[in-house]
Design an enzyme around this catalytic site. Structure first.
Site: not given
Length: 412
Positions: A19, A21-22, A122, A134, A254, A276, A316, A319
């Protein structure tokens, strides 16, 4: 011990696709001693046995890559064997698998169904969109093979959702993507993820989306979701997370949290990292063959990594959407958050989306609360029986003990 989950990379960055853009493909450079990466049985056993020995309300393994299925089905049969061996009686153990489905066949699907794996697939859209980025190693588009894998999952009734990476291939086609997933694929659990990657100079990559594009995409998906009357039938993870924030006050993804210590990443050789998106030599926390989970979680390096999330830009602080955005994921900030005070590349889009969608989502949240209250009242009435309420006046205190007047409680 604070509860934590594991995101496991049993094949590291190895994948049968390329892919364009991986973000993880180049992580194989961390382990140049081998061209093929596979978690050994020794590391697998140590990881599962030690994790299941920690006190957790639920044990959660997320199997990702690269492409985790390149290790073959026998690896995951061994996973179940070890979980059964080391899991305590009554413990809840969940497995998730994020896959491109190109290697999923009937045997795979049968295993995933039997052991209740939650599968993430995906899919970026129809073939002409999906195949933009992909592709297989030889350059062929993967869409047709992906669809074969999805059919196997459906045949065995595997629970799965669709993860769509929003890039330059599909960011201008939000309604087409939404209806393709819902109407053509028949999938009612969607997750839209932003493609934000910087080059070495700090410039967004050509396939990445801008803040305005991201905002336009989300607003259009929200409008279609609402206009089609899908708010009770189609689950969109971002919208669900906003509702959870409104109703329960929890950050269940998260990116909405104020601390980036949500899970631990375990690489194929047992190396442990905080995220990751940050599998980098300088952020390695240790190795499970040498370090306990307690030691890894208590690492000062892990603590410092988590704290970077709330070192957001001064804008922020004022905000009105900070409780939802929390400064956005650090990977979306300039230099991938190494200076966390930079505004996210998506800031403009988040402002656009939240101002547009929050009023409608607040109405949905109010309905959720009302539905819970109604269900609780019905349960109380059933538990106490009709006799308990006989003769109660509208303005009397409710016999159920709620402390409210009867007319505003079980008498509604």
């Amino acid at each position: 011990m604070k509860p934590f989950s594991l995101l496991v990379k049993p094949a590291s960055a190895d994948c049968n696709l390329r892919c364009k853009y991986c973000f993880y493909l180049d992580r194989s450079e961390l382990y140049p001693q081998s061209t093929r990466h596979c978690m050994s049985d020794e590391v697998l056993t140590r990881m599962i046995s030690s994790y299941l020995a920690t006190p957790q309300p639920q044990y959660s393994f997320g199997w990702q890559g690269g492409e985790p299925t390149v290790l073959g089905l026998d690896f995951y049969r061994r996973v179940i064997e070890l979980e059964r061996r080391y899991g305590r009686p009554g413990a809840s153990v969940s497995n998730g698998l994020q896959t491109n489905t190109t290697l999923i066949d009937e045997a795979w699907a049968e295993h995933l169904a039997r052991y209740n794996f939650l599968v993430g697939v995906s899919v970026d859209g129809p073939a002409e969109i999906h195949d933009t980025y992909r592709v297989f190693v030889d350059g062929r588009g993967a869409h047709a093979t992906v669809m074969q894998g999805i059919e196997c999952l459906k045949h065995h009734r595997v629970e799965f959702n669709i993860l769509t990476l929003v890039s330059q291939a599909n960011v201008r086609k939000p309604r087409e993507i939404y209806h393709y997933l819902k109407d053509e694929l028949g999938v009612f659990h969607h997750q839209y993820i932003e493609c934000v990657e910087y080059d070495e100079s700090g410039t967004l990559m050509p396939f990445a989306v801008s803040g305005r594009e991201w905002g336009d995409f989300l607003c259009a998906v929200y409008d279609e979701w609402e206009a089609c009357g899908d708010t009770q039938t189609v689950s969109i993870r971002l919208f669900d997370s906003i509702l959870a924030r409104m109703v329960d006050g929890v950050a269940n993804v998260c990116a909405m949290g104020r601390d980036c210590r949500q899970y631990l990443v375990v690489e194929h050789n047992g190396d442990v990292y905080p995220c990751d998106f940050y599998v980098e030599p300088e952020l390695k926390l240790g190795n499970i063959m040498e370090d306990s989970w307690q030691t890894l979680l208590a690492s000062s390096q892990y603590e410092a990594f988590g704290a970077r999330k709330r070192e957001w830009n001064e804008k922020c602080e004022d905000c009105e959407y900070l409780r939802f955005c929390a400064g956005c994921c650090p990977k979306n900030r300039p230099s991938r958050g190494k200076d966390p005070r930079g505004l996210s590349a998506l800031c403009e889009g988040w402002l656009q989306f939240y101002s547009h969608a929050l009023p409608g989502l607040q109405l949905l949240a109010d309905r959720v609360r009302q539905g819970r209250e109604n269900a609780a009242r019905a349960a109380r009435r059933e538990r106490l029986g009709a006799a308990a309420f006989k003769g109660t006046g509208r303005n009397d205190m409710c016999p159920c003990g709620s402390g409210n007047k009867y007319k505003k409680c079980c008498g509604r």
